[in-house]
Design a protein around this motif. Structure first.
Motif, PDB file in Angstrom:
ATOM      1  N   TYR A 134       0.821  -1.218   0.000  1.00 31.03           N
ATOM      2  CA  TYR A 134       0.000   0.000   0.000  1.00 31.03           C
ATOM      3  C   TYR A 134       0.854   1.269   0.000  1.00 31.03           C
ATOM      4  CZ  TYR A 134      -4.209  -2.755   1.043  1.00 31.03           C
ATOM      5  OH  TYR A 134      -5.257  -3.642   0.988  1.00 31.03           O
ATOM      6  N   SER A 135       2.079   1.184   0.515  1.00 31.60           N
ATOM      7  CA  SER A 135       2.916   2.387   0.589  1.00 31.60           C
ATOM      8  C   SER A 135       3.319   2.899  -0.791  1.00 31.60           C
ATOM      9  CB  SER A 135       4.171   2.096   1.418  1.00 31.60           C
ATOM     10  OG  SER A 135       5.043   1.207   0.731  1.00 31.60           O
ATOM     11  N   PHE A 136       3.130   2.105  -1.825  1.00 31.76           N
ATOM     12  CA  PHE A 136       3.446   2.531  -3.197  1.00 31.76           C
ATOM     13  C   PHE A 136       2.192   2.992  -3.943  1.00 31.76           C
ATOM     14  CE2 PHE A 136       6.808  -0.556  -2.170  1.00 31.76           C
ATOM     15  CZ  PHE A 136       7.923   0.250  -2.384  1.00 31.76           C
TER      16      PHE A 136
ATOM     17  N   ASN B  70      -1.753   5.450  -3.802  1.00 30.89           N
ATOM     18  CA  ASN B  70      -2.436   6.616  -3.236  1.00 30.89           C
ATOM     19  C   ASN B  70      -3.713   6.207  -2.512  1.00 30.89           C
ATOM     20  OD1 ASN B  70      -4.047   5.869  -5.359  1.00 30.89           O
ATOM     21  ND2 ASN B  70      -4.120   7.884  -6.328  1.00 30.89           N
ATOM     22  N   TRP B  71      -3.712   5.017  -1.932  1.00 26.92           N
ATOM     23  CA  TRP B  71      -4.868   4.474  -1.211  1.00 26.92           C
ATOM     24  C   TRP B  71      -5.355   5.469  -0.167  1.00 26.92           C
ATOM     25  CZ3 TRP B  71      -4.688   0.911   3.512  1.00 26.92           C
ATOM     26  CH2 TRP B  71      -5.970   0.405   3.786  1.00 26.92           C
ATOM     27  N   GLN B  72      -6.676   5.683  -0.107  1.00 28.51           N
ATOM     28  CA  GLN B  72      -7.268   6.619   0.836  1.00 28.51           C
ATOM     29  C   GLN B  72      -7.927   5.933   2.025  1.00 28.51           C
ATOM     30  OE1 GLN B  72      -9.901   9.135  -1.421  1.00 28.51           O
ATOM     31  NE2 GLN B  72      -8.206  10.207  -2.445  1.00 28.51           N
ATOM     32  N   GLY B  73      -7.909   4.611   2.041  1.00 32.39           N
ATOM     33  CA  GLY B  73      -8.394   3.869   3.201  1.00 32.39           C
ATOM     34  C   GLY B  73      -9.877   3.599   3.223  1.00 32.39           C
ATOM     35  N   GLN B  74     -10.681   4.318   2.458  1.00 35.21           N
ATOM     36  CA  GLN B  74     -12.128   4.146   2.485  1.00 35.21           C
ATOM     37  C   GLN B  74     -12.596   3.037   1.543  1.00 35.21           C
ATOM     38  OE1 GLN B  74     -13.897   5.817   4.708  1.00 35.21           O
ATOM     39  NE2 GLN B  74     -12.026   6.858   5.369  1.00 35.21           N
TER      40      GLN B  74
ATOM     41  N   LEU C   7      -6.176   8.025   9.712  1.00 31.75           N
ATOM     42  CA  LEU C   7      -7.574   8.064  10.146  1.00 31.75           C
ATOM     43  C   LEU C   7      -8.243   9.415   9.956  1.00 31.75           C
ATOM     44  CD1 LEU C   7      -7.344   5.960  13.423  1.00 31.75           C
ATOM     45  CD2 LEU C   7      -8.174   5.222  11.197  1.00 31.75           C
ATOM     46  N   SER C   8      -7.483  10.495  10.024  1.00 28.21           N
ATOM     47  CA  SER C   8      -8.092  11.825   9.942  1.00 28.21           C
ATOM     48  C   SER C   8      -7.976  12.455   8.564  1.00 28.21           C
ATOM     49  CB  SER C   8      -7.457  12.755  10.988  1.00 28.21           C
ATOM     50  OG  SER C   8      -7.647  12.256  12.291  1.00 28.21           O
ATOM     51  N   PHE C   9      -6.836  12.295   7.913  1.00 28.72           N
ATOM     52  CA  PHE C   9      -6.600  12.953   6.633  1.00 28.72           C
ATOM     53  C   PHE C   9      -6.941  12.073   5.434  1.00 28.72           C
ATOM     54  CE2 PHE C   9      -2.973  15.468   8.827  1.00 28.72           C
ATOM     55  CZ  PHE C   9      -3.912  16.199   9.528  1.00 28.72           C
ATOM     56  N   GLY C  10      -7.183  10.788   5.651  1.00 28.06           N
ATOM     57  CA  GLY C  10      -7.503   9.885   4.546  1.00 28.06           C
ATOM     58  C   GLY C  10      -6.329   9.631   3.617  1.00 28.06           C
ATOM     59  N   LYS C  11      -5.120   9.807   4.107  1.00 23.76           N
ATOM     60  CA  LYS C  11      -3.916   9.569   3.289  1.00 23.76           C
ATOM     61  C   LYS C  11      -3.282   8.256   3.743  1.00 23.76           C
ATOM     62  CE  LYS C  11      -1.369  13.289   2.710  1.00 23.76           C
ATOM     63  NZ  LYS C  11      -0.639  14.531   3.046  1.00 23.76           N
ATOM     64  N   SER C  12      -3.995   7.170   3.488  1.00 22.18           N
ATOM     65  CA  SER C  12      -3.589   5.880   4.020  1.00 22.18           C
ATOM     66  C   SER C  12      -2.323   5.345   3.366  1.00 22.18           C
ATOM     67  CB  SER C  12      -4.730   4.871   3.866  1.00 22.18           C
ATOM     68  OG  SER C  12      -5.887   5.335   4.528  1.00 22.18           O
TER      69      SER C  12
ATOM     70  N   MET D  86      -7.393   2.380  -5.781  1.00 22.39           N
ATOM     71  CA  MET D  86      -6.078   2.990  -5.601  1.00 22.39           C
ATOM     72  C   MET D  86      -5.309   2.878  -6.900  1.00 22.39           C
ATOM     73  SD  MET D  86      -4.304  -0.022  -3.335  1.00 22.39           S
ATOM     74  CE  MET D  86      -5.841  -0.451  -2.507  1.00 22.39           C
ATOM     75  N   SER D  87      -4.264   3.665  -7.009  1.00 20.33           N
ATOM     76  CA  SER D  87      -3.399   3.585  -8.176  1.00 20.33           C
ATOM     77  C   SER D  87      -1.945   3.617  -7.712  1.00 20.33           C
ATOM     78  CB  SER D  87      -3.668   4.748  -9.144  1.00 20.33           C
ATOM     79  OG  SER D  87      -3.490   5.990  -8.496  1.00 20.33           O
ATOM     80  N   PHE D  88      -1.102   3.017  -8.514  1.00 16.55           N
ATOM     81  CA  PHE D  88       0.318   2.912  -8.182  1.00 16.55           C
ATOM     82  C   PHE D  88       0.999   4.271  -8.377  1.00 16.55           C
ATOM     83  CE2 PHE D  88       4.727   1.914  -9.388  1.00 16.55           C
ATOM     84  CZ  PHE D  88       5.109   1.170  -8.283  1.00 16.55           C
TER      85      PHE D  88
END
Length: 310
Positions: free
Chosen positions: A34-36, A38-42, A273-278, A46-48
């Protein structure tokens, strides 16, 4: 016969190893993947993005500030905790006056061990609430109340312990020190009790002082235990999430004022959890894991000594 033994052992190990792989190893692998992105967690959309999250980390002023705070704790916490715990352990085990019964600790050493260990029985969350009340920035705070009674502080302008940018991180560090000394006192005491008293008595008969016997006898024989304690305290210094998130001011997960008590773990959770930048938060998690692993290996390597037998 040998082949049957291997099958027997494999049959017992296969289920625990599979459970460990599913619940321990696989989350690390997922986080790394996931660190590679732009997953937002919701959602799973996502995209690479390649190394974009990692390059963004080292141009993020808040993350760099949090990293610096972790480094400060990493320098202060293990050194102060180990030195105090070693001193107290030495006093409660062999620091008393010698007598007909040989070398012994100071009077009431058993009570001291219990009193020092009590803070470690409480959870970090309870300690955070307790110390937040002690550090209150008005006259109702315990420290401010004592200072005002002693004439060391102005009642009209009490010290804002947790709202002062120059004090807040050291307030947290003191709580971690107060919480940890008792545990390592007991750990070092157990190691000292395994050392034959005849070694200390022989050192004193040869004219060694208490200080010399500590550095020439106690510390070398306890080095393996000190090495283990250093690694655990380094890991604690790289985390501190629960204490800071409950104890310090700030919007969600503490870290205030103005990020002056921010550490990497609190900034990670805020992004997740707050910014959605998972995906960005996962990159932080990978950096924390690699730094912790690197520091542990370096500590074990640098502090490695030849084992002393007795």
């Amino acid at each position: 016969m040998q082949q049957g033994k291997y099958r027997f052992v494999t049959g017992f190990l296969i289920v625990p190893v599979m459970l460990y792989a599913v619940f321990m190893i696989w989350p690390y692998v997922q986080t790394f993947g996931y660190s590679f992105t732009n997953w937002q967690g919701q959602s799973q959309e996502m995209s690479f993005v390649g190394l974009d999250n990692y390059t963004a980390l080292f141009s993020d002023d808040v993350f760099l500030k949090a990293l610096w705070h972790n480094i400060l704790l990493l320098v202060f916490l293990p050194i102060a905790t180990i030195l105090l715990a070693l001193f107290f352990a030495f006093m409660v085990n062999v620091g008393g006056r010698g007598g007909s019964g040989g070398i012994r600790g100071v009077r009431g050493s058993g009570i001291y061990k219990i009193l020092f260990f009590v803070p470690h029985v409480l959870s970090i969350a309870i300690l955070a609430v307790l110390w937040r009340a002690i550090y209150r920035g008005d006259v109702a705070g315990l420290i401010n109340g004592v200072f005002i009674k002693l004439g060391l502080s102005d009642p009209a302008h009490p010290i804002e312990w947790l709202n002062d940018p120059d004090l807040v991180l050291w307030c947290v560090a003191f709580v971690l020190l107060w919480w940890g000394v008792g545990f390592y006192l007991v750990l070092f005491s157990a190691a000292m009790q395994s050392v034959p008293r005849e070694i200390y008595e022989a050192a004193l008969l040869d004219g060694a002082s208490r200080v010399q016997s500590f550095f020439k006898v106690t510390l070398p024989l306890l080095w393996d235990t000190v090495q283990t304690a250093w690694v655990y305290l380094a890991i604690l210094a790289m985390d501190c999430f629960a204490l800071i998130s409950v104890m310090t001011p700030g919007n969600s997960f503490g870290g205030g004022p103005d990020h002056n008590s921010e550490v990497m773990a609190t900034y990670l959770m805020r992004n997740f959890l707050s910014f959605g930048k998972s995906g960005y938060a996962c990159a932080m998690g990978v950096v924390i894991m690699l730094l912790t692993l690197f520091l542990s290996l370096v500590t074990l390597r640098v502090s490695r000594r030849e084992r002393i037998e007795y």
